[in-house]
Design a protein around this motif. Structure first.
Motif, PDB file in Angstrom:
ATOM      1  N   LYS A  74      39.070  37.829  34.679  1.00 24.38           N
ATOM      2  CA  LYS A  74      39.216  39.161  35.247  1.00 24.38           C
ATOM      3  C   LYS A  74      37.853  39.815  35.430  1.00 24.38           C
ATOM      4  CE  LYS A  74      43.830  40.313  33.526  1.00 24.38           C
ATOM      5  NZ  LYS A  74      44.600  41.171  32.599  1.00 24.38           N
ATOM      6  N   LYS A  75      36.986  39.677  34.407  1.00 29.24           N
ATOM      7  CA  LYS A  75      35.646  40.267  34.500  1.00 29.24           C
ATOM      8  C   LYS A  75      34.869  39.655  35.657  1.00 29.24           C
ATOM      9  CE  LYS A  75      35.069  41.665  29.687  1.00 29.24           C
ATOM     10  NZ  LYS A  75      34.337  41.424  28.436  1.00 29.24           N
ATOM     11  N   GLU A  78      36.248  41.068  38.833  1.00 25.91           N
ATOM     12  CA  GLU A  78      35.799  42.447  39.015  1.00 25.91           C
ATOM     13  C   GLU A  78      34.340  42.490  39.444  1.00 25.91           C
ATOM     14  OE1 GLU A  78      36.607  44.437  35.335  1.00 25.91           O
ATOM     15  OE2 GLU A  78      38.775  44.495  35.689  1.00 25.91           O
ATOM     16  N   ASP A  81      34.149  41.476  43.003  1.00 28.05           N
ATOM     17  CA  ASP A  81      34.591  42.574  43.854  1.00 28.05           C
ATOM     18  C   ASP A  81      33.519  43.653  43.962  1.00 28.05           C
ATOM     19  OD1 ASP A  81      36.980  41.257  44.206  1.00 28.05           O
ATOM     20  OD2 ASP A  81      38.099  42.474  42.742  1.00 28.05           O
ATOM     21  N   GLN A  82      32.877  43.957  42.809  1.00 23.18           N
ATOM     22  CA  GLN A  82      31.802  44.954  42.825  1.00 23.18           C
ATOM     23  C   GLN A  82      30.639  44.478  43.679  1.00 23.18           C
ATOM     24  OE1 GLN A  82      30.858  45.608  38.713  1.00 23.18           O
ATOM     25  NE2 GLN A  82      32.491  47.101  38.402  1.00 23.18           N
TER      26      GLN A  82
END
Length: 163
Positions: A74-75, A78, A81-82
């Motif tokens: 997940k990290k 994320e 995505d960032q």
């Protein structure tokens, strides 16, 4: 008489064997053996309980590791995505900067054409064109540098006109 008639009158009795009588030493050893087996069964039961606990612990550890892996994934997602959002922002900023640069170059070209139109002779035209062409693009994009360059060119020609 037949054989069947002879045996019909005879009663068949079941032979009952007497139970074997054990000596006291045998009874003691039998009790010891039973106690020993009872201990073994209890120990085995405890061991299985421990194994069950170990299995539960292993299962809990495995669940923790899977949760950690999922969190890590997940990290990463994320962060990706960032990064994509950041690159999108950077692309927007670059596009904005390119538009501004294009506008500044366009304005400079307009200014250049105005100055060249104001020249009276071909010689002046060539000199002004050469001076304006000598201004680097970096100076054109920086307003302060452009202003100083243009002022120096203007003073140069004003100084020639006064002489």
């Amino acid at each position: 008489m037949s054989d069947t008639e002879l045996f019909d009158n005879v009663e068949v009795k079941k032979v009952v064997k007497k139970k074997r009588v054990l000596t006291q030493k045998q009874l003691d050893n039998l009790a010891k053996g039973r106690a020993k087996m009872k201990e073994k069964r209890e120990a085995l039961k405890k061991e299985q309980d421990k194994k069950g606990l170990l299995k539960k612990e292993k299962k809990a550890v495995k669940e923790n590791t899977t949760i950690k892996k999922q969190n890590k994934i997940k990290k990463k997602q994320e962060k990706k995505d960032q990064d994509e959002a950041m690159t999108h922002r950077q692309k927007l900023l670059l596009n904005k900067q390119k538009k501004q640069q294009a506008e500044k170059l366009s304005k400079f070209d307009d200014l250049k054409s105005k100055w060249l139109c104001k020249t009276e002779t071909i010689e002046d035209y060539d000199l002004v064109k050469e001076e304006l062409d000598s201004i680097p693009e970096e100076d054109i994009l920086d307003d302060d540098k452009l202003e100083t360059s243009l002022l120096s060119i203007m003073q140069k020609y004003k100084g020639e006109d006064e002489e």
